[in-house]
Design an enzyme around this catalytic site. Sequence first.
Site, short mmCIF file in Angstrom:
data_model
loop_
_atom_site.label_atom_id
_atom_site.label_comp_id
_atom_site.label_asym_id
_atom_site.label_seq_id
_atom_site.Cartn_x
_atom_site.Cartn_y
_atom_site.Cartn_z
CG ASP A 305 -29.95 -16.14 30.00
OD1 ASP A 305 -29.60 -15.15 29.57
OD2 ASP A 305 -30.33 -17.14 29.45
C1 BGC Z 1 -29.66 -16.43 26.35
C2 BGC Z 1 -28.34 -17.07 26.67
C3 BGC Z 1 -27.24 -15.95 26.44
C4 BGC Z 1 -27.57 -14.42 26.77
C5 BGC Z 1 -26.66 -13.33 26.26
C6 BGC Z 1 -29.95 -15.04 26.50
O1 BGC Z 1 -31.09 -14.39 25.94
O2 BGC Z 1 -30.67 -17.19 27.19
O3 BGC Z 1 -28.08 -18.10 26.27
O4 BGC Z 1 -26.17 -16.15 26.69
O5 BGC Z 1 -28.82 -14.21 26.14
O6 BGC Z 1 -26.62 -12.85 24.92
#
Ligand code: BGC
Length: 757
Positions: A305
């Site tokens: 993430d």
């Molecule tokens: C979130 C994810 C997301 C990713 C990309 C992160 O901050 O936790 O769920 O897919 O960002 O945008």
Amino acid sequence: MRIYLVYTILLSIVLSSCTFAKKEKKSSDLIDDKISILISQMSLEEKIGQMTQITISALEKNGSPGELDKNKLKEAIQRYKIGSILNVPNPGAPKPERWHEILKEILEETNKTDKKIPIIYGIDAIHGASYTDGAVLFPQQIGMAATWNPELVEKCMAIAAYETRASSIPWVFSPDLDLPRNPVWSRFWETFGEDTYLSSQMGKAMINGFQGKDVGAPDKVATCVKHYIGYGSSTTAKDRTPSIIPERVLRQYDLPIFEKSIRAGAKSIMISSGEINGTPVHASKKMITEVLKGELGFKGFVVTDWKDIIYLHTRHKVAKTMREAVKKSVMAGIDMSMVPNGYSFFNELFSLVSDKEVPMSRIDDAVHRILRVKFELGLFDTPVTDPKDYPDFGSSTSVKMSYNASAESITLLKNRNNTLPLSKEKKVLITGPTANSMNFLNGGWSYTWQGEKSDEYAKDKLTILEAFQHKIGKQNVEYALGTQIFEEIDIAKTVNLAKKVDYIVLCLGEHNYTETPGDINDLRITEPQIKLAKALAVLNKPIILILNEGRPRIINEFENDMKAILQCYLPGNEGARALVDIVYGDINPSGKLPYNYPRYVNSLQKYNRKYTESLDNKEQNNDASYQKSYDPQYEFGHGLSYTTFRYSNLNIDRTEIGEEGIIKIKVDVNNIGERKGKEVVQLYIRDMYADITPEVKLLKRFQKIELQPKESQTVLFTIGIDDLKYVDENNKWIAEDGEFEITIDTISKKVVLKKEL
Ligand code: BGC
């Protein structure tokens, strides 16, 4: 020179052979062979580049949001050979044509590289192509779960896939398979609610809708299920804080959802930003390599993430340096790093491999996994699509599907004296902070991360107020904001206006948010909203409460004063139309809660509680001074209809089953009311006694049916020994001999498991 020639020939065989028939792609062995050849020709930089994912905003021109900086792009692709880009450019959702231009510009740069390996662009298309202007936005996942209709969810996500591909994007960070243990969590609404079985079924439906049978088809996208694992269970319920989950519990409730998604063919998986029992999941070799890739046999690739390798060093403090953080996570099994700004990951990993601290075999495994998805998606053949080939983008048929999903999700929690449906002749006051904004109907991840621009992007869609005005004419509708969500205004004025009408439609809920900005300290609905509700209640006019919220905010201080309550979750762009059609009876509500709606802030039990969480006064020595330990405002699975369904003749075809046996279960459902309606037939099982304390009930099957007035239907279910199992203290799934109770509606039957039978 000779080497170069051999390489060029090999590469052209690889690349040209993929342009031939899709049939070839079906053979995963052939793809694997092609990838192995390609990898054998790749430099270390090229390999690590494949593992590097950068956010688009890092490639934008300073001072010109949304425009790519040619030098930055060149550096990313030529120098660092990055394999993936993510996210929406500033200032928010482009139209498909603009997405196409952006993706083409990136492609032109990759085409200048030796091997022309296409980048894989990933996006948070979590309720439709939610980062594309003009796309159809569906209810958020919590609403999708409330439909209890996986077929419908699959159809909706097929549209989302089509519209994402129409935007030239082949990869979505969806579905969210977190299992929240506490509704306070700001990402509660991104999940399918609190039940493992419902979440598994819905997750599978979403994956099928997105990926179809051939993920390489021009209208399909690869999924990235997230956030593996234990993210939604933090002790504080604040985003990205530690979870404590015994392995036995993790395996029984959380892991099966991911396991089903892998069986359904999910192509990639995103790791949780949290920690479990002190180990950040990004550093957990056990959870990623042993359990996910080993035990569950996951063949896709694993992406971090946002910034989560960096955070191993700067936040979690399990790595003294960035280098150690990169080593830990790559050795734990991470295949791609969502860096997402800069090249620290690239540089550290390059040095680690050069110093033999990370073996090339680990790098090759990661790259193989990433390239496989690129091949399966057909990106070597069609790296970018043309929006002209997607004439159904935003079509009225797709909009209708979103409307249907909203209509099937909205849940009638209460309807005292059949207050609803309303008569169109009566005058209504529409009031409350969520009454006149698209921002609240869509919530976060809509056009922008926090969803604060829905009012702008979806200005042609109807807010709740506008939908009422359309339905019964402006002359029958009064409006007053009543209050804002956080700041009190105008309550007295609103109460005065309310005196003029027959009904009050009180629209309460939450602002748009996701992730850490959505953290709260108090699950009670905000104070100004409580004040507004109480002030209106004094008038003794019928109040219809409309809840527009991502998580169940406590309403017990005024719930009793409400005549009817509709939960519409975050129903998306068509939500208000569906809601108003339900209020006036043109649609019969059929949504069911995918979670327990709590009554008290300190009583947040799930429906599948243990017996000790459920003792009533009788069991507590009949002492009335004991508080009921289990007393949700509304229970999981609850949802009223304008008609009545009667259940009868629950029949099981055997009362004993053995190891191999299956039980066939039948029940008759009869619509004894005057309207056609949809009903969710829910089957629960209770293990009467077990070595690990059994749950009071567990959802095992469900089916949504539609019945005309006076029509009945026999609904069939089959369950087997796997449905009777739980995870024991050795972390193994077992079924113990003994009695089980099968319940549908209020009728129960017992069955005995005898393994030697
Ligand atoms: C979130 C994810 C997301 C990713 C990309 C992160 O901050 O936790 O769920 O897919 O960002 O945008």
